[in-house]
Motif scaffolding. Structure first.
Motif, PDB file in Angstrom:
ATOM      1  N   SER A  17       1.014  -1.221   0.038  1.00 25.82           N
ATOM      2  CA  SER A  17      -0.076  -0.138   0.015  1.00 25.82           C
ATOM      3  C   SER A  17       0.866   1.203   0.056  1.00 25.82           C
ATOM      4  O   SER A  17       1.923   1.200   0.515  1.00 25.82           O
ATOM      5  CB  SER A  17      -0.872   0.190   1.327  1.00 25.82           C
ATOM      6  OG  SER A  17      -0.098  -0.014   2.434  1.00 25.82           O
ATOM      7  N   SER A  19       2.387   4.980   0.835  1.00 18.72           N
ATOM      8  CA  SER A  19       2.542   5.337   2.418  1.00 18.72           C
ATOM      9  C   SER A  19       1.606   6.563   2.414  1.00 18.72           C
ATOM     10  O   SER A  19       0.988   7.042   3.600  1.00 18.72           O
ATOM     11  CB  SER A  19       3.889   5.976   2.476  1.00 18.72           C
ATOM     12  OG  SER A  19       4.219   6.777   1.143  1.00 18.72           O
ATOM     13  N   GLU A  22      -1.810   5.151   3.649  1.00 11.72           N
ATOM     14  CA  GLU A  22      -1.429   4.561   5.050  1.00 11.72           C
ATOM     15  C   GLU A  22      -1.506   5.771   5.987  1.00 11.72           C
ATOM     16  O   GLU A  22      -2.134   5.596   7.055  1.00 11.72           O
ATOM     17  CB  GLU A  22      -0.140   3.812   5.190  1.00 11.72           C
ATOM     18  CG  GLU A  22       0.118   3.096   6.608  1.00 11.72           C
ATOM     19  CD  GLU A  22       1.107   2.132   6.629  1.00 11.72           C
ATOM     20  OE1 GLU A  22       1.384   1.546   7.955  1.00 11.72           O
ATOM     21  OE2 GLU A  22       1.569   1.745   5.370  1.00 11.72           O
ATOM     22  N   LEU A  25      -5.163   6.780   6.749  1.00 15.63           N
ATOM     23  CA  LEU A  25      -5.993   6.052   7.358  1.00 15.63           C
ATOM     24  C   LEU A  25      -5.609   6.211   9.161  1.00 15.63           C
ATOM     25  O   LEU A  25      -6.294   6.055   9.849  1.00 15.63           O
ATOM     26  CB  LEU A  25      -5.911   4.596   6.928  1.00 15.63           C
ATOM     27  CG  LEU A  25      -6.806   4.182   5.737  1.00 15.63           C
ATOM     28  CD1 LEU A  25      -6.782   2.753   5.409  1.00 15.63           C
ATOM     29  CD2 LEU A  25      -8.215   4.676   5.863  1.00 15.63           C
ATOM     30  N   ARG A  26      -4.367   6.180   9.232  1.00 11.19           N
ATOM     31  CA  ARG A  26      -3.630   6.052  10.478  1.00 11.19           C
ATOM     32  C   ARG A  26      -3.932   7.407  11.176  1.00 11.19           C
ATOM     33  O   ARG A  26      -3.549   7.566  12.460  1.00 11.19           O
ATOM     34  CB  ARG A  26      -2.340   5.590  10.562  1.00 11.19           C
ATOM     35  CG  ARG A  26      -2.177   4.223  10.118  1.00 11.19           C
ATOM     36  CD  ARG A  26      -0.773   3.403  10.320  1.00 11.19           C
ATOM     37  NE  ARG A  26      -0.871   2.109   9.654  1.00 11.19           N
ATOM     38  CZ  ARG A  26      -1.230   1.314  10.485  1.00 11.19           C
ATOM     39  NH1 ARG A  26      -1.546   1.500  11.740  1.00 11.19           N
ATOM     40  NH2 ARG A  26      -1.199  -0.097  10.338  1.00 11.19           N
ATOM     41  N   GLU A 171      -7.221   3.831  15.357  1.00 10.22           N
ATOM     42  CA  GLU A 171      -6.464   2.845  15.107  1.00 10.22           C
ATOM     43  C   GLU A 171      -7.502   1.450  14.813  1.00 10.22           C
ATOM     44  O   GLU A 171      -7.122   0.688  14.305  1.00 10.22           O
ATOM     45  CB  GLU A 171      -5.613   2.407  16.467  1.00 10.22           C
ATOM     46  CG  GLU A 171      -4.657   1.355  16.130  1.00 10.22           C
ATOM     47  CD  GLU A 171      -3.599   1.477  15.213  1.00 10.22           C
ATOM     48  OE1 GLU A 171      -3.015   0.615  14.694  1.00 10.22           O
ATOM     49  OE2 GLU A 171      -3.139   2.612  14.913  1.00 10.22           O
ATOM     50  N   LYS A 200     -11.928  -1.021  -0.208  1.00  9.26           N
ATOM     51  CA  LYS A 200     -11.071  -0.066   0.786  1.00  9.26           C
ATOM     52  C   LYS A 200     -10.159   0.787   0.040  1.00  9.26           C
ATOM     53  O   LYS A 200     -10.457   2.084   0.010  1.00  9.26           O
ATOM     54  CB  LYS A 200     -10.002  -1.005   1.677  1.00  9.26           C
ATOM     55  CG  LYS A 200      -9.161  -0.204   2.828  1.00  9.26           C
ATOM     56  CD  LYS A 200     -10.204   0.519   3.724  1.00  9.26           C
ATOM     57  CE  LYS A 200     -11.012  -0.476   4.719  1.00  9.26           C
ATOM     58  NZ  LYS A 200     -10.326  -1.096   5.517  1.00  9.26           N
ATOM     59  N   ASP A 237      -2.931  -8.942   3.615  1.00 11.55           N
ATOM     60  CA  ASP A 237      -2.820  -7.941   4.646  1.00 11.55           C
ATOM     61  C   ASP A 237      -2.787  -6.431   4.144  1.00 11.55           C
ATOM     62  O   ASP A 237      -2.088  -6.277   3.032  1.00 11.55           O
ATOM     63  CB  ASP A 237      -1.646  -8.428   5.459  1.00 11.55           C
ATOM     64  CG  ASP A 237      -1.819  -9.298   6.367  1.00 11.55           C
ATOM     65  OD1 ASP A 237      -2.858  -9.748   6.736  1.00 11.55           O
ATOM     66  OD2 ASP A 237      -0.772  -9.828   7.019  1.00 11.55           O
ATOM     67  N   PHE A 238      -3.537  -5.530   4.733  1.00  6.07           N
ATOM     68  CA  PHE A 238      -3.460  -4.320   4.176  1.00  6.07           C
ATOM     69  C   PHE A 238      -3.530  -3.406   5.354  1.00  6.07           C
ATOM     70  O   PHE A 238      -4.575  -3.435   6.183  1.00  6.07           O
ATOM     71  CB  PHE A 238      -4.757  -3.942   3.271  1.00  6.07           C
ATOM     72  CG  PHE A 238      -4.839  -2.519   2.692  1.00  6.07           C
ATOM     73  CD1 PHE A 238      -3.901  -1.827   1.983  1.00  6.07           C
ATOM     74  CD2 PHE A 238      -5.869  -1.861   3.016  1.00  6.07           C
ATOM     75  CE1 PHE A 238      -3.831  -0.878   1.373  1.00  6.07           C
ATOM     76  CE2 PHE A 238      -5.929  -0.282   2.531  1.00  6.07           C
ATOM     77  CZ  PHE A 238      -4.873   0.174   1.636  1.00  6.07           C
ATOM     78  N   LEU A 239      -2.473  -2.477   5.500  1.00  7.79           N
ATOM     79  CA  LEU A 239      -2.446  -1.683   6.794  1.00  7.79           C
ATOM     80  C   LEU A 239      -2.647  -2.606   7.935  1.00  7.79           C
ATOM     81  O   LEU A 239      -3.146  -2.348   9.043  1.00  7.79           O
ATOM     82  CB  LEU A 239      -3.388  -0.676   6.877  1.00  7.79           C
ATOM     83  CG  LEU A 239      -3.667   0.264   5.573  1.00  7.79           C
ATOM     84  CD1 LEU A 239      -4.564   1.271   5.684  1.00  7.79           C
ATOM     85  CD2 LEU A 239      -2.128   0.858   5.315  1.00  7.79           C
ATOM     86  N   ASP A 240      -1.800  -3.912   8.101  1.00 14.75           N
ATOM     87  CA  ASP A 240      -1.880  -4.762   8.968  1.00 14.75           C
ATOM     88  C   ASP A 240      -3.365  -5.287   9.582  1.00 14.75           C
ATOM     89  O   ASP A 240      -3.456  -5.793  10.676  1.00 14.75           O
ATOM     90  CB  ASP A 240      -1.273  -3.929  10.328  1.00 14.75           C
ATOM     91  CG  ASP A 240       0.018  -3.575  10.198  1.00 14.75           C
ATOM     92  OD1 ASP A 240       0.782  -4.092   9.444  1.00 14.75           O
ATOM     93  OD2 ASP A 240       0.672  -2.414  10.816  1.00 14.75           O
ATOM     94  N   GLU A 241      -4.186  -5.178   8.636  1.00 17.05           N
ATOM     95  CA  GLU A 241      -5.471  -5.944   8.748  1.00 17.05           C
ATOM     96  C   GLU A 241      -5.759  -6.911   7.810  1.00 17.05           C
ATOM     97  O   GLU A 241      -5.365  -6.609   6.750  1.00 17.05           O
ATOM     98  CB  GLU A 241      -6.613  -4.638   8.867  1.00 17.05           C
ATOM     99  CG  GLU A 241      -6.583  -3.767  10.037  1.00 17.05           C
ATOM    100  CD  GLU A 241      -6.997  -4.391  11.211  1.00 17.05           C
ATOM    101  OE1 GLU A 241      -7.615  -5.429  11.328  1.00 17.05           O
ATOM    102  OE2 GLU A 241      -6.710  -3.664  12.406  1.00 17.05           O
TER     103      GLU A 241
END
Length: 348
Positions: A17, A19, A22, A25-26, A171, A200, A237-241
């Motif tokens: 993904s 940066s 990311e 979203l974060r 988060e 997403k 896995d996308f953004l650790d999900e």
């Protein structure tokens, strides 16, 4: 079609993904600006601030608005503000701030509280519950938010379905979506599905004309859609999900996708897709490098997703050994690649 490919969170391939996405979203500034938990807990932060600075941004991001199918009604009043139990009328003592609706039908009750009020206080829960079960409302779930916490309940249980603190709203945004998206309130079974990767990145504003390059994708379940079109679904896995991703491709591209398989396995796999049930499971033993773009929104009975359209296959590799074992829950009549080859003693 994707039903028996969902839920395998352990079978993931890392899809890259960008940066900026990311960061978008974060960052807590995405929804709440410079709002902090300390400010929420200050004496100047009242219930009206909770409504305007916390709840409204959440509802906007979920897609609720005053207009449209997914609507919001503020302070919905009741024609008969009581609940009859037997021969006794029990008064409904509150009018929740938000009634979430779909096509004018209430689907969720959300009540705002000041930060000094506990969203788990039995008194507040009883009031919101009595409104949710009222014959003029009849929602299966309700929630309370005091700015510092959000709690969601089913009318059938005293244990919260969701209880998050403000510091976790961004988060753990996936959990808020799972609880409060219109589709998930209408069909709670959808909460068992992993979120869709295509949906997403589309919501991030990626143009449909953009090329999306995905190296090292492990493919799982293939299916023949018709004589000219196929699809393959896998986990990522996308953004650790964990997410699900579906790829659509024309029949002539199947050979390129399977090119990395040994010849005998390649022929068997192709043959399995040409006969009933027109499905085959690669079980992550097939790794490919893809150039894709966003497809059209697909609306099925139990889910919505956006497939990625494969435009080019630049690499295909056979992976005899995969971590975490083989996918579970695959029907026995579906061809499974791992059952048709043996691993040499040296692992090659």
């Amino acid at each position: 079609m994707r039903g028996w490919t969902t839920g395998h969170k352990q079978f993931t391939s890392k899809l890259p993904s960008t940066s900026p996405a990311e960061a978008l979203l974060r960052s807590p500034k995405d929804m709440f600006g410079h709002l902090t938990l300390d400010f929420i807990k200050s004496p100047d932060f009242k219930e009206d601030s909770v409504r305007e600075l916390v709840i409204l941004p959440i509802l906007n991001r979920l897609g609720y608005s005053a207009m449209g199918e997914a609507g919001v009604k503020r302070s919905k009043t009741l024609q008969h503000p009581f609940i009859r139990v037997g021969t006794t009328n029990h008064p409904v003592n509150i009018i929740p701030d938000y009634t979430l609706c779909y096509k004018e039908k209430p689907i969720f009750i959300l009540d705002a509280k000041s930060p000094s009020q506990d969203v788990l206080d039995p008194k507040h829960l009883q009031q919101a519950y009595s409104y949710a079960i009222h014959p003029e409302v009849k929602t299966r779930e309700f929630g309370l938010c005091n700015g510092s916490h959000l709690a969601v309940f089913s009318i059938d249980s005293s244990t919260p379905l969701l209880h998050l603190g403000f510091q976790d709203f961004e988060e753990k945004w996936q959990e808020i979506e799972k609880a409060l998206l219109p589709d998930n309130l209408l069909n709670p079974v959808l909460r068992q599905y992993q979120p869709d990767f295509g949906m997403k990145i589309a919501r991030l504003g990626v143009p449909r004309s953009s090329s999306i390059h995905l190296p090292g994708v492990r493919l799982n379940t293939f299916a023949k859609l018709d004589e000219e079109n196929y699809m393959v679904a896998t986990a990522c896995d996308f953004l650790d999900e964990p997410h699900m991703v579906s790829f659509d491709f024309p029949a002539e591209m199947l050979e390129s996708l399977l090119e990395g398989l040994p010849e005998q396995l390649r022929d068997e796999f192709s043959a399995a897709l040409r006969k009933f049930p027109f499905q085959a499971c690669a079980g992550l033993h097939l790794e490919v490098d893809l150039k894709t773009r966003l497809g059209d929104l697909q609306i099925c009975e139990m889910e919505q997703f956006i497939p990625l359209i494969i435009e080019e296959v630049s690499g295909s590799r056979f992976v005899p050994i995969v971590e975490n074992g083989e996918p579970e829950g695959i029907p026995p009549h579906v061809y499974q690649l791992h059952k048709h080859f043996k691993i040499a003693p040296n692992g090659e």
